[in-house]
Design a protein around this motif. Structure first.
Motif, short mmCIF file in Angstrom:
data_model
loop_
_atom_site.label_atom_id
_atom_site.label_comp_id
_atom_site.label_asym_id
_atom_site.label_seq_id
_atom_site.Cartn_x
_atom_site.Cartn_y
_atom_site.Cartn_z
N UNK A 145 0.83 -1.21 0.00
CA UNK A 145 0.00 0.00 0.00
C UNK A 145 0.87 1.26 0.00
N UNK A 146 1.89 1.28 0.84
CA UNK A 146 2.78 2.46 0.89
C UNK A 146 3.47 2.67 -0.46
N UNK B 113 6.97 6.50 5.37
CA UNK B 113 6.44 5.31 4.68
C UNK B 113 7.50 4.30 4.31
N UNK B 114 8.58 4.76 3.68
CA UNK B 114 9.60 3.81 3.22
C UNK B 114 10.42 3.25 4.38
N UNK B 115 10.59 4.05 5.45
CA UNK B 115 11.31 3.53 6.63
C UNK B 115 10.51 2.37 7.24
N UNK C 232 12.02 10.21 7.83
CA UNK C 232 11.79 11.63 7.53
C UNK C 232 12.54 12.14 6.31
N UNK C 233 13.25 11.27 5.58
CA UNK C 233 13.95 11.77 4.39
C UNK C 233 12.95 12.00 3.27
N UNK C 234 12.96 13.22 2.75
CA UNK C 234 12.13 13.53 1.59
C UNK C 234 13.01 14.22 0.56
N UNK C 235 12.86 13.86 -0.71
CA UNK C 235 13.69 14.46 -1.75
C UNK C 235 13.30 15.93 -1.88
N UNK C 236 14.29 16.81 -1.88
CA UNK C 236 14.00 18.24 -1.94
C UNK C 236 13.55 18.64 -3.33
N UNK D 102 14.69 -7.93 1.69
CA UNK D 102 15.41 -6.68 1.37
C UNK D 102 14.50 -5.79 0.55
N UNK D 103 14.72 -4.48 0.64
CA UNK D 103 13.96 -3.54 -0.21
C UNK D 103 14.92 -2.45 -0.68
#
Ligand code: ADP
Length: 183
Positions: free
Chosen positions: A62-63, A135-137, A116-120, A149-150
């Motif tokens: 879903x994420x 979400x990805x964390x 909390x990493x978001x592409x600027x 693994x992802x």
């Protein structure tokens, strides 16, 4: 909660993971249509049983689907391919979600899995759209718990491809402890 080891995992044999994956993807059809995105799904059947927490694996898919829809401009496409393959000598189930969005800069392909990493926006035209950067964390935590693994890649044609693999049988998962760290 994951970091503190305060979640209960419910591992059980998932007998045909293709059904679970298809079910989640079908729920995205209306949203994809609303965003004018083509949704292509290719699932190998039958897939071998994996030992897993189905609710948490549903959350992973879903994420990833949410991100694909969120970051891909209208008129684009999203494809989900599921198959069985070998990875480092083990049989695994592999799920790949590819989109035709702006892509992720090479040097951030790993960092996006950090909390909390978001592409600027200055790096690429995919400014966060109401996201949290969590979400990805969370996806990585869940996949790691299953002994999988992802990772993310930039396909030669552009866009983003996120792949995750889960070992067949899931012996590692059944041996894993209740807590884990975010890497
Ligand atoms: P968010 O809530 O910000 O979407 P995520 O952890 O899911 O948090 O993603 C982290 C960052 O990775 C996003 O803010 C976005 O910059 C980038 N990202 C994730 N998926 C995609 C994608 N499919 N296409 C482009 N960028 C993406």
């Amino acid at each position: 909660k994951i970091e503190a080891g305060r979640i209960d995992w419910e591992l059980e044999p998932i007998e045909n993971p293709a059904d679970l994956i298809d079910h989640v993807v079908q729920t995205f059809r209306p949203l994809a249509a609303e965003h004018d995105l083509a949704l292509k799904v290719k699932t190998t059947r039958p897939l071998p049983t994996v030992n897993g927490d189905s609710d948490r694996l549903i959350q992973v898919i879903t994420n990833l689907m949410n991100n694909a829809v969120k970051y891909t401009p209208k008129g684009g496409s999203i494809s989900l391919i599921t198959d069985e393959t070998a990875h480092a000598g083990s049989r695994v189930i592999r799920v790949r979600i590819t989109d035709t969005g702006p892509g992720i800069p090479d040097e951030q392909l790993e960092a996006i899995f950090d909390r909390f990493h978001q592409v600027r926006q200055a790096d690429v035209e995919n400014k966060p759209i109401g996201g949290t950067g969590l979400g990805l964390a969370i996806c990585r935590e869940v996949v790691n718990y299953h002994g999988g693994r992802i990772w993310a890649e930039r396909p030669p044609k552009g866009g983003t491809c996120v792949t995750f693999i889960i070992p067949v049988g899931g012996e590692q998962a059944s041996l894993a402890s209740g807590s884990s760290q975010i890497h």
